[in-house]
Design a protein around this motif. Structure first.
Motif, PDB file in Angstrom:
ATOM      1  N   TRP A   1       0.818  -1.210   0.000  1.00 44.14           N
ATOM      2  CA  TRP A   1       0.000   0.000   0.000  1.00 44.14           C
ATOM      3  C   TRP A   1       0.859   1.270   0.000  1.00 44.14           C
ATOM      4  CZ3 TRP A   1      -5.038   0.892  -0.766  1.00 44.14           C
ATOM      5  CH2 TRP A   1      -5.525   2.163  -0.457  1.00 44.14           C
ATOM      6  N   ALA A   2       1.935   1.240   0.767  1.00 48.38           N
ATOM      7  CA  ALA A   2       2.762   2.450   0.910  1.00 48.38           C
ATOM      8  C   ALA A   2       3.407   2.859  -0.406  1.00 48.38           C
ATOM      9  CB  ALA A   2       3.833   2.228   1.968  1.00 48.38           C
ATOM     10  N   SER A   3       3.694   1.891  -1.284  1.00 52.20           N
ATOM     11  CA  SER A   3       4.369   2.210  -2.542  1.00 52.20           C
ATOM     12  C   SER A   3       3.422   2.182  -3.738  1.00 52.20           C
ATOM     13  CB  SER A   3       5.514   1.220  -2.784  1.00 52.20           C
ATOM     14  OG  SER A   3       5.019  -0.103  -2.838  1.00 52.20           O
ATOM     15  N   ALA A   4       2.109   2.109  -3.488  1.00 55.55           N
ATOM     16  CA  ALA A   4       1.136   2.055  -4.577  1.00 55.55           C
ATOM     17  C   ALA A   4       1.106   3.381  -5.328  1.00 55.55           C
ATOM     18  CB  ALA A   4      -0.248   1.745  -4.019  1.00 55.55           C
ATOM     19  N   PRO A   5       0.830   3.367  -6.626  1.00 58.12           N
ATOM     20  CA  PRO A   5       0.787   4.618  -7.389  1.00 58.12           C
ATOM     21  C   PRO A   5      -0.340   5.523  -6.917  1.00 58.12           C
ATOM     22  CG  PRO A   5      -0.097   2.802  -8.695  1.00 58.12           C
ATOM     23  CD  PRO A   5       0.506   2.198  -7.464  1.00 58.12           C
ATOM     24  N   VAL A   6      -0.116   6.816  -6.999  1.00 56.84           N
ATOM     25  CA  VAL A   6      -1.142   7.781  -6.619  1.00 56.84           C
ATOM     26  C   VAL A   6      -2.171   7.862  -7.741  1.00 56.84           C
ATOM     27  CG1 VAL A   6      -1.579  10.184  -6.027  1.00 56.84           C
ATOM     28  CG2 VAL A   6       0.529   9.071  -5.259  1.00 56.84           C
ATOM     29  N   ALA A   7      -3.437   7.729  -7.390  1.00 56.74           N
ATOM     30  CA  ALA A   7      -4.491   7.746  -8.393  1.00 56.74           C
ATOM     31  C   ALA A   7      -4.527   9.086  -9.117  1.00 56.74           C
ATOM     32  CB  ALA A   7      -5.834   7.469  -7.734  1.00 56.74           C
ATOM     33  N   ASP A   8      -4.749   9.037 -10.416  1.00 53.78           N
ATOM     34  CA  ASP A   8      -4.825  10.248 -11.227  1.00 53.78           C
ATOM     35  C   ASP A   8      -6.105  10.999 -10.875  1.00 53.78           C
ATOM     36  OD1 ASP A   8      -4.967  12.194 -13.195  1.00 53.78           O
ATOM     37  OD2 ASP A   8      -4.175  10.893 -14.762  1.00 53.78           O
ATOM     38  N   GLN A   9      -5.969  12.111 -10.186  1.00 56.90           N
ATOM     39  CA  GLN A   9      -7.118  12.869  -9.709  1.00 56.90           C
ATOM     40  C   GLN A   9      -7.821  13.634 -10.825  1.00 56.90           C
ATOM     41  OE1 GLN A   9      -8.215  12.501  -6.646  1.00 56.90           O
ATOM     42  NE2 GLN A   9      -6.471  11.186  -6.101  1.00 56.90           N
ATOM     43  N   ARG A  10      -7.218  13.684 -12.015  1.00 53.66           N
ATOM     44  CA  ARG A  10      -7.844  14.413 -13.118  1.00 53.66           C
ATOM     45  C   ARG A  10      -9.022  13.655 -13.706  1.00 53.66           C
ATOM     46  NH1 ARG A  10      -3.404  14.982 -17.494  1.00 53.66           N
ATOM     47  NH2 ARG A  10      -3.245  12.762 -16.996  1.00 53.66           N
ATOM     48  N   LEU A  11      -9.118  12.374 -13.429  1.00 52.63           N
ATOM     49  CA  LEU A  11     -10.094  11.537 -14.101  1.00 52.63           C
ATOM     50  C   LEU A  11     -11.416  11.481 -13.358  1.00 52.63           C
ATOM     51  CD1 LEU A  11      -7.780   8.507 -14.972  1.00 52.63           C
ATOM     52  CD2 LEU A  11      -8.416  10.413 -16.456  1.00 52.63           C
ATOM     53  N   THR A  12     -12.498  11.640 -14.101  1.00 51.01           N
ATOM     54  CA  THR A  12     -13.829  11.423 -13.552  1.00 51.01           C
ATOM     55  C   THR A  12     -14.156   9.939 -13.639  1.00 51.01           C
ATOM     56  OG1 THR A  12     -14.964  11.704 -15.669  1.00 51.01           O
ATOM     57  CG2 THR A  12     -14.503  13.707 -14.383  1.00 51.01           C
ATOM     58  N   ALA A  13     -15.230   9.520 -12.990  1.00 50.79           N
ATOM     59  CA  ALA A  13     -15.635   8.118 -13.052  1.00 50.79           C
ATOM     60  C   ALA A  13     -15.950   7.708 -14.488  1.00 50.79           C
ATOM     61  CB  ALA A  13     -16.850   7.892 -12.153  1.00 50.79           C
ATOM     62  N   VAL A  14     -16.600   8.603 -15.236  1.00 49.31           N
ATOM     63  CA  VAL A  14     -16.929   8.304 -16.629  1.00 49.31           C
ATOM     64  C   VAL A  14     -15.656   8.140 -17.453  1.00 49.31           C
ATOM     65  CG1 VAL A  14     -17.967   9.246 -18.728  1.00 49.31           C
ATOM     66  CG2 VAL A  14     -19.184   9.409 -16.548  1.00 49.31           C
ATOM     67  N   GLN A  15     -14.677   8.975 -17.205  1.00 51.00           N
ATOM     68  CA  GLN A  15     -13.417   8.880 -17.945  1.00 51.00           C
ATOM     69  C   GLN A  15     -12.652   7.619 -17.584  1.00 51.00           C
ATOM     70  OE1 GLN A  15     -11.636  12.651 -16.960  1.00 51.00           O
ATOM     71  NE2 GLN A  15     -12.626  13.730 -18.658  1.00 51.00           N
ATOM     72  N   CYS A  16     -12.701   7.210 -16.328  1.00 55.38           N
ATOM     73  CA  CYS A  16     -12.054   5.951 -15.921  1.00 55.38           C
ATOM     74  C   CYS A  16     -12.684   4.766 -16.653  1.00 55.38           C
ATOM     75  CB  CYS A  16     -12.175   5.763 -14.416  1.00 55.38           C
ATOM     76  SG  CYS A  16     -11.131   6.855 -13.416  1.00 55.38           S
ATOM     77  N   ASP A  17     -14.022   4.764 -16.706  1.00 58.85           N
ATOM     78  CA  ASP A  17     -14.713   3.697 -17.428  1.00 58.85           C
ATOM     79  C   ASP A  17     -14.316   3.699 -18.898  1.00 58.85           C
ATOM     80  OD1 ASP A  17     -16.039   2.741 -15.218  1.00 58.85           O
ATOM     81  OD2 ASP A  17     -17.881   3.865 -15.602  1.00 58.85           O
ATOM     82  N   ALA A  18     -14.225   4.899 -19.476  1.00 63.86           N
ATOM     83  CA  ALA A  18     -13.870   5.008 -20.891  1.00 63.86           C
ATOM     84  C   ALA A  18     -12.467   4.479 -21.144  1.00 63.86           C
ATOM     85  CB  ALA A  18     -13.987   6.460 -21.351  1.00 63.86           C
TER      86      ALA A  18
END
Length: 254
Positions: free
Chosen positions: A133-150
């Motif tokens: 968990w400590a070394s997991a990548p930081v989630a891209d905060q620019r993405l909306t849920a719709v964009q993640c699905d896309a």
């Protein structure tokens, strides 16, 4: 001429792709391979028996390399991780076998490979985050849920684009990827279109544009992949797992 300091050169070298990113890239390679076969099967020009063999063997080798990358993570053994490696081994076998077959038969062997590779990436991402968990990548905060699905649908090889009567359109499965979403992702540099690389929407029609993840798109999707809602996998050998007893009780009470 003054040489730049050695420390400065270190920052110019991009980090190697993570195993999750390698699996997403592998999915794209299978999609391109399948698209090439689709176009080959729709051409009237004669093709030799080895037309697709080189691509198939390269895919098999790249899949084996991805397996080594997954095993190189040295994660603690789990059923999920073992199944992921087995699915990838199946993909490598199918890709290698398809090189000896006629293009139409070969196309069937790799038809589900992009989805299977993405499914393996989802599992590996979840296992990696759970154990590191400590070394997991930081989630891209620019993405909306719709964009993640896309992005996920694009990674699975489900999205093409085209135009008709001067109007652009997209074709995809559920969840639908709208043209407005595609343009927003293109503006972020996360996806791109490869012109005339996917089969036509109808017999005799023009080839469509395959929508693909860029390198930045692969990195962004990898950072949020394990956080997305789980979906049924098309990976070979996948069977649904029963819900835990507590979840079953909750489901019955609804």
């Amino acid at each position: 001429m003054t040489e730049p300091p050695a420390e400065a050169l270190l920052f110019d070298v991009p980090p190697p792709p993570t195993p999750v990113e390698r699996l997403l890239h592998l999915a794209d390679q299978y999609t391109q391979h399948n698209d090439a076969l689709d176009l080959l099967l729709r051409t009237t020009a004669p093709s030799g028996p080895d037309t697709h063999a080189e691509s198939a063997l390269r895919l098999a080798a790249d899949t084996q390399s991805a397996i080594k990358a997954v095993q190189g993570e040295r994660l603690y053994e789990s059923v999920e991780l073992a199944e992921t490696v087995m699915r990838l081994q199946q993909l490598a076998f199918l890709a290698a076998a398809s090189g000896d077959l006629h293009a139409r038969t070969a196309r069937g062997l790799t038809a589900l490979a992009p989805e299977a590779a993405v499914s393996c990436a989802v599992t590996l991402a979840a296992e990696t985050r759970r154990r590191r968990w400590a070394s997991a990548p930081v989630a891209d905060q620019r993405l909306t849920a719709v964009q993640c699905d896309a992005l996920t649908e694009i990674a699975r090889g489900h999205v093409v684009a085209g135009s008709s009567l001067d109007r652009e359109f997209t074709r995809s499965r559920e969840p639908k990827v709208l043209m407005s979403t595609l343009r927003a992702l293109e503006a972020k540099g996360l996806v791109e279109r490869t012109a005339n690389s996917a089969h036509a929407a109808y017999v005799g029609g023009p080839p469509q544009d395959r929508v693909r993840l860029t390198a930045a798109g692969i990195t962004s999707l990898a950072s949020v992949l394990e956080l997305l809602p789980a979906r049924p996998s098309a990976a070979p050998g996948t069977t649904p797992r029963p819900l835990p007893a507590t979840a079953q009780a909750t489901a019955r009470s609804r």
